[in-house]
Scaffold this motif. Structure first.
Motif, PDB file in Angstrom:
ATOM      1  N   ARG A 393       0.830  -1.207   0.000  1.00 43.42           N
ATOM      2  CA  ARG A 393       0.000   0.000   0.000  1.00 43.42           C
ATOM      3  C   ARG A 393       0.863   1.255   0.000  1.00 43.42           C
ATOM      4  O   ARG A 393       0.583   2.218  -0.715  1.00 43.42           O
ATOM      5  CB  ARG A 393      -0.931   0.012   1.214  1.00 43.42           C
ATOM      6  N   ALA A 394       1.927   1.244   0.814  1.00 47.64           N
ATOM      7  CA  ALA A 394       2.778   2.432   0.923  1.00 47.64           C
ATOM      8  C   ALA A 394       3.462   2.750  -0.398  1.00 47.64           C
ATOM      9  O   ALA A 394       3.493   3.898  -0.844  1.00 47.64           O
ATOM     10  CB  ALA A 394       3.818   2.228   2.029  1.00 47.64           C
ATOM     11  N   VAL A 395       4.020   1.724  -1.040  1.00 48.99           N
ATOM     12  CA  VAL A 395       4.742   1.943  -2.291  1.00 48.99           C
ATOM     13  C   VAL A 395       3.773   2.273  -3.420  1.00 48.99           C
ATOM     14  O   VAL A 395       4.018   3.173  -4.234  1.00 48.99           O
ATOM     15  CB  VAL A 395       5.599   0.718  -2.644  1.00 48.99           C
ATOM     16  N   ALA A 396       2.646   1.572  -3.488  1.00 56.29           N
ATOM     17  CA  ALA A 396       1.661   1.834  -4.539  1.00 56.29           C
ATOM     18  C   ALA A 396       1.126   3.259  -4.444  1.00 56.29           C
ATOM     19  O   ALA A 396       0.869   3.911  -5.464  1.00 56.29           O
ATOM     20  CB  ALA A 396       0.518   0.825  -4.462  1.00 56.29           C
ATOM     21  N   GLY A 397       0.989   3.773  -3.220  1.00 55.62           N
ATOM     22  CA  GLY A 397       0.506   5.135  -3.053  1.00 55.62           C
ATOM     23  C   GLY A 397       1.475   6.170  -3.575  1.00 55.62           C
ATOM     24  O   GLY A 397       1.069   7.259  -3.990  1.00 55.62           O
ATOM     25  N   PRO A 400       1.764   5.703  -8.440  1.00 59.21           N
ATOM     26  CA  PRO A 400       0.475   5.354  -9.050  1.00 59.21           C
ATOM     27  C   PRO A 400       0.599   4.799 -10.469  1.00 59.21           C
ATOM     28  O   PRO A 400      -0.320   4.145 -10.955  1.00 59.21           O
ATOM     29  CB  PRO A 400      -0.285   6.686  -9.045  1.00 59.21           C
ATOM     30  N   GLY A 401       1.733   5.012 -11.119  1.00 60.60           N
ATOM     31  CA  GLY A 401       1.910   4.495 -12.478  1.00 60.60           C
ATOM     32  C   GLY A 401       2.436   3.078 -12.533  1.00 60.60           C
ATOM     33  O   GLY A 401       2.684   2.555 -13.629  1.00 60.60           O
ATOM     34  N   LEU A 402       2.605   2.439 -11.368  1.00 61.37           N
ATOM     35  CA  LEU A 402       3.151   1.084 -11.324  1.00 61.37           C
ATOM     36  C   LEU A 402       2.168   0.122 -10.659  1.00 61.37           C
ATOM     37  O   LEU A 402       1.482   0.493  -9.691  1.00 61.37           O
ATOM     38  CB  LEU A 402       4.470   1.054 -10.545  1.00 61.37           C
ATOM     39  N   GLU A 403       2.129  -1.084 -11.148  1.00 63.14           N
ATOM     40  CA  GLU A 403       1.396  -2.167 -10.487  1.00 63.14           C
ATOM     41  C   GLU A 403       2.339  -2.774  -9.451  1.00 63.14           C
ATOM     42  O   GLU A 403       3.397  -3.301  -9.798  1.00 63.14           O
ATOM     43  CB  GLU A 403       0.978  -3.209 -11.515  1.00 63.14           C
ATOM     44  N   VAL A 404       1.963  -2.695  -8.181  1.00 61.22           N
ATOM     45  CA  VAL A 404       2.853  -3.101  -7.094  1.00 61.22           C
ATOM     46  C   VAL A 404       2.290  -4.316  -6.374  1.00 61.22           C
ATOM     47  O   VAL A 404       1.121  -4.327  -5.975  1.00 61.22           O
ATOM     48  CB  VAL A 404       3.061  -1.958  -6.083  1.00 61.22           C
ATOM     49  N   THR A 405       3.112  -5.346  -6.230  1.00 63.54           N
ATOM     50  CA  THR A 405       2.788  -6.483  -5.386  1.00 63.54           C
ATOM     51  C   THR A 405       3.922  -6.664  -4.380  1.00 63.54           C
ATOM     52  O   THR A 405       5.039  -6.166  -4.582  1.00 63.54           O
ATOM     53  CB  THR A 405       2.621  -7.779  -6.207  1.00 63.54           C
TER      54      THR A 405
END
Length: 426
Positions: A393-397, A400-405
């Protein structure tokens, strides 16, 4: 026959040890004067005696140089240029492969290079290295365990049982590293944090309780607070940090309060910002280093490949009074690619203000396709149960241009040189 000594000469090291210690303790204004004098001499030496710099350094800029403030008028040397230059182009007149010593880099940048040093260069550099060890708590009777691929040459004091070397070759398998460590019985450790932490995990797996180490100096790569505490807790040891490279030797060393101070008597550090401007030992961007003792192969404004954050000294330790490296943010070539093909510096993801590392012993960002990244996390005992989702959640926030898992794993493997890649593209 090269005529070079078979073992490390002790007298030049001891002589220069006193010089290095004296310079480090100078008041800031006097230290800057020493730095400016050494830098001016080095640049003029390079312009006169080094073929590459005879061609590339502007004569007017060299003549006008009076210290570090004039460096911006000189060109930058990057790693690829250093690698591709014909043999001898960066060697000063009178120096050859016969009367210098070669040292290769670890290759973690993807562009390995080979450096050459004169014995006079090494007399000073070895002294500063010894100074770092002593300042970190080395005792003459200690056995020093070095975690690195290449070993160190022997020195004559080892015959007297002083500062003996124990080489833990991080290029070998974990079983061989553990056996070398246990056979050598080191009391003072120096090397890659990831390699040392991996060894600790192996000793724990074997049920070995090794409490003979009193100090660990982490060098060669960044580490998380949890990984540091894991290693120091296992050994019951004190910890220090050194920021160093084959090209520059020591760039910064931690003080008793833990701040990573620049070694301004030995290197000039600049920060190259993303807009193309540079500043002396201040700001965020790519680090440029100029080692001041380099008669055989000067490297002026050398792009080491690291991205850093450097800020003014506010430590108050009273031991070192130079600017502080707040953060080594990763390699300049550590980039992630967005879905639309843009390459972004990965340090915006690895910044601890973005990626929470509390309770994380090790992490790695893996990119298998443009527009998506996976974060691998090795949790420690204090990691929260929802660590992976918290990090995601922290990195995805922030991206926003990346799909983060994100997912937790038991271990992250080291590269052949013993280091852990912070960003890995598959």
């Amino acid at each position: 026959m090269s005529g070079l000594p078979a073992t490390i000469p002790v007298v030049p090291v001891l002589w220069n040890l006193g010089l290095a210690r004296t310079r480090e303790r100078l008041p800031p204004a006097r230290l800057r004067a020493v730095q400016d004098r050494l830098l001016t001499r080095l640049v003029r030496h390079a312009h006169v005696r080094v073929p590459y710099y005879r061609r590339t350094l502007p004569a007017a800029a060299v003549a006008a140089l009076r210290g570090a403030g004039g460096l911006a008028a000189l060109p930058v040397l990057d790693r690829a240029t250093l690698r591709d230059l014909p043999a001898g182009e960066l060697l000063a007149d009178g120096f050859t492969p016969v009367n210098t010593r070669e040292a290769p880099t670890s290759g973690s940048s993807g562009v390995p290079v080979r450096l050459r040093y004169s014995e006079r260069d090494l007399g000073y550099l070895r002294a500063t290295y010894l100074h770092d060890l002593l300042a970190s708590g080395l005792r003459p009777w200690d056995r020093i365990g070095y975690f690195r691929v290449g070993g160190f040459r022997r020195h004559r004091l080892e015959r007297l049982g002083l500062a003996r070397n124990v080489h833990v070759n991080t290029g070998l398998g974990l079983d061989e590293q553990a056996e070398a460590f246990l056979a050598g019985r080191p009391t003072f450790l120096w090397g890659f944090p990831g390699a040392i932490a991996t060894l600790v995990d192996e000793l724990l797996r074997r049920g070995v309780a090794y409490r003979g180490v009193h100090t660990v100096v982490f060098a060669g790569e960044a580490t998380t607070p949890a990984a540091r505490e894991h290693v120091l807790g296992y050994f019951g040891a004190r910890g220090h940090e050194v920021y160093a490279s084959v090209e520059a030797y020591t760039i910064a060393r931690s003080c008793p309060r833990g701040s990573l101070h620049l070694r301004s008597a030995d290197v000039v550090v600049e920060v190259l910002h993303d807009d193309g401007t540079s500043s002396l030992a201040d700001g965020e961007g790519e680090i440029l280093v100029t080692r001041l003792h380099a008669e055989a192969m000067p490297l002026i404004r050398y792009r080491l490949g690291d991205r850093v954050l450097i800020e003014p000294d506010d430590c108050g330790c009273g031991v070192l009074r130079t600017p502080i490296v707040r953060r080594i943010q990763g390699r300049a070539e550590d980039r992630v690619v967005t879905a639309d093909g843009r390459a972004l510096h990965a340090d915006f993801l690895t910044n601890p203000r973005i990626l929470p590392t509390e309770g994380v012993r090790r992490f790695q960002i893996v990119q298998r396709r443009p527009g998506a990244v996976e974060i691998l996390l090795v949790p420690g005992p204090s990691a929260p149960g929802d660590l992976a989702e918290t990090v995601r959640r922290a990195v995805a926030g922030a991206a926003p241009g990346l799909e983060v898992t994100a997912r937790t794993v038991d271990a992250i493997g080291t590269e052949p040189n013993g280091k852990v890649r912070l960003v890995k593209t598959l």
